[in-house]
Design an enzyme around this catalytic site. Structure first.
Site, PDB file in Angstrom:
ATOM      1  N   GLU B  60       0.821  -1.279  -0.005  1.00  0.00           N
ATOM      2  CA  GLU B  60      -0.075  -0.013  -0.009  1.00  0.00           C
ATOM      3  C   GLU B  60       0.889   1.454   0.021  1.00  0.00           C
ATOM      4  O   GLU B  60       0.727   2.113  -0.590  1.00  0.00           O
ATOM      5  CB  GLU B  60      -1.009   0.209   1.235  1.00  0.00           C
ATOM      6  CG  GLU B  60      -2.255  -0.766   1.159  1.00  0.00           C
ATOM      7  CD  GLU B  60      -1.969  -2.355   1.600  1.00  0.00           C
ATOM      8  OE1 GLU B  60      -0.762  -2.574   2.048  1.00  0.00           O
ATOM      9  OE2 GLU B  60      -2.852  -2.990   1.511  1.00  0.00           O
ATOM     10  N   HIS B 129      -9.607  -4.632  10.767  1.00  0.00           N
ATOM     11  CA  HIS B 129     -10.477  -4.150   9.582  1.00  0.00           C
ATOM     12  C   HIS B 129     -11.765  -3.527   9.382  1.00  0.00           C
ATOM     13  O   HIS B 129     -12.515  -3.532   8.616  1.00  0.00           O
ATOM     14  CB  HIS B 129     -10.749  -5.948   8.730  1.00  0.00           C
ATOM     15  CG  HIS B 129      -9.790  -6.517   8.107  1.00  0.00           C
ATOM     16  ND1 HIS B 129      -8.620  -6.812   8.932  1.00  0.00           N
ATOM     17  CD2 HIS B 129      -9.508  -6.941   6.849  1.00  0.00           C
ATOM     18  CE1 HIS B 129      -7.824  -6.994   7.940  1.00  0.00           C
ATOM     19  NE2 HIS B 129      -8.127  -7.526   6.699  1.00  0.00           N
TER      20      HIS B 129
END
Lengths: 325, 327
Positions: B60, B129
């Protein structure tokens, strides 16, 4: 050797002198408190950027870390604009908004001046991505120090560059110290260039105190990249004479070590080469040095006299359209 | 108008912008061959090819930074985070590079980039998450943050984000991807400006300020309260930054009572900023203290019942509305 090349080498020696005199003067102005924040000097490393820039085209992209004064000067940013930036003036190369660590010059394809270690290496890969996306034959030069090679972003960026076969030369300016931590104390590898092998990127070691060696190697690699896009890695071995920043007395190394490198000074070396070959007289060298000193003094004067960005314009530089969110 | 899903709406927005501007490309994990982790990019690889729809490794920080670098020389990247929980790995790029470049370079380099993907809690994904990142990112000068709740807003805001010359975060929501709504036909250009709230339901007794996943909750509650003679006005912020103060103040001046229902945590949350602005500017319009409904101030537990207890929901909102209405 052709006359043009000869002129170029003298010109590049002149650039190295300019960088050195600029940094010496910056150090003095810092001590006089004309310059704030952090200030990292490039003295000792001049042959790296001078050699690299001598080997590429003006429209190639370059990007570097926070020890960036030499890179901007090498690219063609004026000493005036650089010194004014250090003074925080609107006439600076980043309007006095970036400071020592954030020199930018769009016109000369100098993409910064980045101060979070290795955070600009992915940006460099993005510049190279854009070159390939547009089917251009430019090359991106990404400079960083030996301290950058243990950051995650560095590894992610090298993998991406190799995966997408991007036109980029990763130039590690290995000056042996990340701030005060030596390469031996920071890096598990015996030599930094082996990092490249882990990403299937060709890598070589270059003597960064030798202008000609840097120039010739970068030229060779850039030429190969223009023929067929790929990344490449150069570990350029160099040395910084000063501390990491202005507040660092560099007590982690010996005087003898510093002296050893000073004797191998990149400016003295190129001067000796040119003198030996009959391309430069002592008088000519003194002229070049005098000119460099004058240019820097004029830059200081320019910086002192320049205006500061008025506080009313503060919000003009947050969003592109100037809108306040 | 026709009815499509939030997912299809985003897919149309991407396709239209890719079609319109060759500088636009989409990059992220699983966006191409896999057709998108949540199928938002389905079909785009086939239509636009691998040069413009680009799969990345799980890096990322690396690909967010790549996008910013490409934007420095005029490309207009759309970077997909599989979820904004993973954007935290790229926090340095999103927070320290994208929004700082314009100031730091003295106005030479603006960054026309869009970061998008699902944000906020979904269902039983547990602590790592389930991050609602809107308040982190909205606190950073130089970033813009939008939070579409309906298919129409999703399409119109994403298209606007791609055309914006600054870094914009489009915070989608996993639980909304399959929701349906009416959207203009594809041949009708749909652009919704950033910083423009939308009154999703008019009312006169209380203003419910919401965004993203809390919009459907608010509409359900408003319908339910109508039966109890409480008329709730539902103001969907759509953008967190820029914030549409005007729309908020207009509604509050009408109802004099406010509940903010947000999906982030309460401490320094989006609602805290809105409360501050309301009391600072139109203090005299208020007939009751402002209440906030948010997540509980805990990392998200996996257990389904506990997760339900942490999240904002209709029941909590009804209680808050009745409290501000002294009902």
């Amino acid at each position: 050797m052709q006359p043009l090349e000869q002129r170029d080498e003298v010109e590049m020696l002149s650039l190295m002198l300019l960088i050195r005199r600029f940094e010496e003067r910056a150090s003095q102005q810092y001590q006089a408190q004309k310059i704030g924040g952090f200030c990292h000097l490039y003295i000792g490393q001049e042959a790296v950027v001078a050699g690299a820039v001598a080997a590429i085209r003006p429209d190639d992209y370059i990007i570097t870390a926070y020890r960036d004064h030499g890179h901007a000067l090498a690219r063609g940013t004026t000493a005036k604009a650089c010194m004014a930036e250090l003074f925080g003036k609107e006439t600076g190369c980043s309007r006095g908004l970036g400071g020592s660590m954030h020199f930018f010059d769009k016109e000369h394809h100098m993409y910064g001046g980045h101060a979070i270690v290795s955070a600009h290496v992915p940006l460099a890969v993005g510049l190279a991505f854009a070159i390939k996306y547009r089917d251009e034959d430019r090359v991106t030069l990404c400079f960083f120090g030996d301290g950058a090679i243990n950051q995650g972003s560095f590894h992610e960026a090298l993998n991406l560059a190799a995966l997408y076969k991007l036109p980029i030369i990763f130039i590690c300016e290995n000056n042996l110290f990340a701030m005060g931590t030596s390469v031996e104390r920071s890096t598990s590898l015996k030599q930094i260039v082996d990092r490249a092998e882990g990403y299937d990127i060709p890598g070589e070691i270059v003597d960064g105190m030798n202008f000609r060696e840097v120039r010739d190697k970068v030229a060779e690699v850039a030429d190969s990249i223009r023929k067929e896009s790929h990344p490449s890695f150069l570990e350029v071995r160099t040395y910084r004479y000063r501390g990491h920043s202005m507040s660092d007395p560099a007590s982690y190394r010996t005087k003898e070590e510093l002296e050893k490198y000073r004797l191998d000074d990149p400016i003295i070396r190129l001067r000796a080469q040119l003198t030996r070959e009959g391309k430069l007289t002592n008088e000519q060298f003194d002229q070049l040095d005098k000119r460099a000193k004058e240019t820097v003094l004029a830059a200081v004067k320019f910086a002192e006299q320049g205006p500061e960005l008025p506080v009313e314009k503060l919000y003009d530089y947050v969003y592109f359209n100037g809108a306040k969110a | 108008m026709r009815e499509i899903t939030y997912r299809q709406a985003l897919n149309e927005a991407l396709a239209e912008e890719l079609e319109r501007d060759p500088n636009v490309f989409l990059m992220g994990e699983e966006v191409a061959e896999y057709q998108g982790a949540y199928k938002v990019s389905a079909g785009l690889l086939q239509r636009f090819g691998s040069k413009r729809i680009i799969d990345t490794p799980i890096s990322e920080n690396g690909f967010a930074g790549l996008g910013i670098g490409a934007a420095m020389v005029g490309l207009r990247p759309i970077i997909e985070f599989m979820t904004f929980s993973f954007s935290l790995v790229a926090f340095d790029q999103v927070v320290n590079n994208a929004p700082n470049m314009f100031m730091m370079s003295g106005g030479q380099f603006n960054i026309p980039i869009t970061f998008r993907g699902p944000n906020g809690p979904a269902h039983q994904l547990a602590a790592t998450h389930s991050h609602a990142t809107e308040n982190f990112y909205a606190s950073v000068p130089g970033l813009k943050v939008c939070t579409p709740a309906t298919p129409r807003d999703a399409k119109g805001l994403l298209k606007t984000a791609v055309r914006d010359d600054n870094p914009v975060l489009v915070l989608e929501a996993e639980l909304l991807y399959s929701s349906k709504g009416m959207v203009e036909p594809p041949d009708e250009e749909l652009l919704i400006p950033l910083g423009k709230a939308d009154v999703k339901r008019e009312g006169s007794d209380v203003t419910v300020i919401c965004y993203s996943q809390t919009v459907p909750i608010s509409l359900t509650v408003a319908a339910q309260l109508e039966e109890e003679d409480i008329s709730a006005e539902v103001v969907d912020l759509r953008s967190i930054k820029p914030l549409d103060e005007k729309a908020i103040f207009e509604s509050v001046a009408k109802t004099h009572r406010v509940v903010i229902v947000e999906q982030d945590h309460p401490f320094c949350g989006v609602g805290a900023e809105i409360c501050y602005r309301i009391q600072k500017t139109i203090f005299d319009e208020l007939d009751a203290p402002i209440l906030r409904v948010s997540q509980e101030d805990v990392p998200m537990p996996y257990n389904e019942d506990l997760e339900r207890a942490v999240l904002p929901n209709a029941e909590k909102l009804v209680t808050a509305v009745k409290q501000v209405c002294y009902a």
